[in-house]
Design a protein around this motif. Structure first.
Motif, short mmCIF file in Angstrom:
data_model
loop_
_atom_site.label_atom_id
_atom_site.label_comp_id
_atom_site.label_asym_id
_atom_site.label_seq_id
_atom_site.Cartn_x
_atom_site.Cartn_y
_atom_site.Cartn_z
N VAL A 258 43.97 32.93 41.25
CA VAL A 258 43.47 33.77 42.35
C VAL A 258 41.95 33.81 42.34
O VAL A 258 41.31 33.71 43.38
CB VAL A 258 44.08 35.19 42.25
N SER A 259 41.35 33.96 41.16
CA SER A 259 39.88 34.02 41.10
C SER A 259 39.27 32.67 41.52
O SER A 259 38.20 32.65 42.14
CB SER A 259 39.41 34.42 39.70
N GLY A 260 39.93 31.57 41.21
CA GLY A 260 39.44 30.27 41.66
C GLY A 260 39.47 30.16 43.18
O GLY A 260 38.53 29.65 43.79
N LEU A 261 40.54 30.64 43.79
CA LEU A 261 40.62 30.59 45.25
C LEU A 261 39.57 31.50 45.90
O LEU A 261 38.92 31.12 46.87
CB LEU A 261 42.03 31.00 45.70
N VAL A 262 39.40 32.69 45.35
CA VAL A 262 38.40 33.62 45.90
C VAL A 262 37.00 33.06 45.71
O VAL A 262 36.16 33.12 46.61
CB VAL A 262 38.55 35.01 45.24
N GLY A 263 36.73 32.49 44.54
CA GLY A 263 35.41 31.91 44.28
C GLY A 263 35.10 30.76 45.22
O GLY A 263 33.99 30.64 45.73
N SER A 264 36.08 29.89 45.44
CA SER A 264 35.84 28.77 46.35
C SER A 264 35.62 29.27 47.78
O SER A 264 34.82 28.70 48.53
CB SER A 264 37.00 27.79 46.31
N LEU A 265 36.30 30.33 48.14
CA LEU A 265 36.11 30.90 49.48
C LEU A 265 34.71 31.49 49.60
O LEU A 265 34.02 31.28 50.60
CB LEU A 265 37.17 31.97 49.74
#
Length: 85
Positions: free
Chosen positions: A52-59
């Motif tokens: 989840v943190s990877g997805l949020v960071g990429s966003l």
């Protein structure tokens, strides 16, 4: 009668035997599932948080590149800098 296997040496199986085999196969219950330990649950939570943190960071990192207004301003600034030389 039902044949068992294929070929010339196949043995014949009586119907009563086949019916009993189906009856015994149906009353077998699978063993209960083991409960997950604390370490396994913590590992699953940690993996979920990383995803989840990877997805949020990429966003968050990708949003400025997708902003149309900011792109226009940047292009105009580059054009003005090119004309002033």
């Amino acid at each position: 009668m039902f044949g068992r296997g294929t070929g010339a040496g196949a043995q014949q199986v009586p119907f009563a035997f086949v019916a009993e085999a189906d009856r015994f196969r149906d009353n077998v219950t699978p063993p209960p599932r083991e409960r997950a330990g604390t370490g396994e649950i913590a590992g699953r939570v940690l993996i979920g948080l990383v995803v989840v943190s990877g997805l949020v960071g990429s966003l968050l990192l990708g949003m400025p590149a997708l902003d149309v207004e900011q792109q226009r301003d940047r292009v105009q600034q580059q054009e003005q800098a090119g004309h002033s030389r």
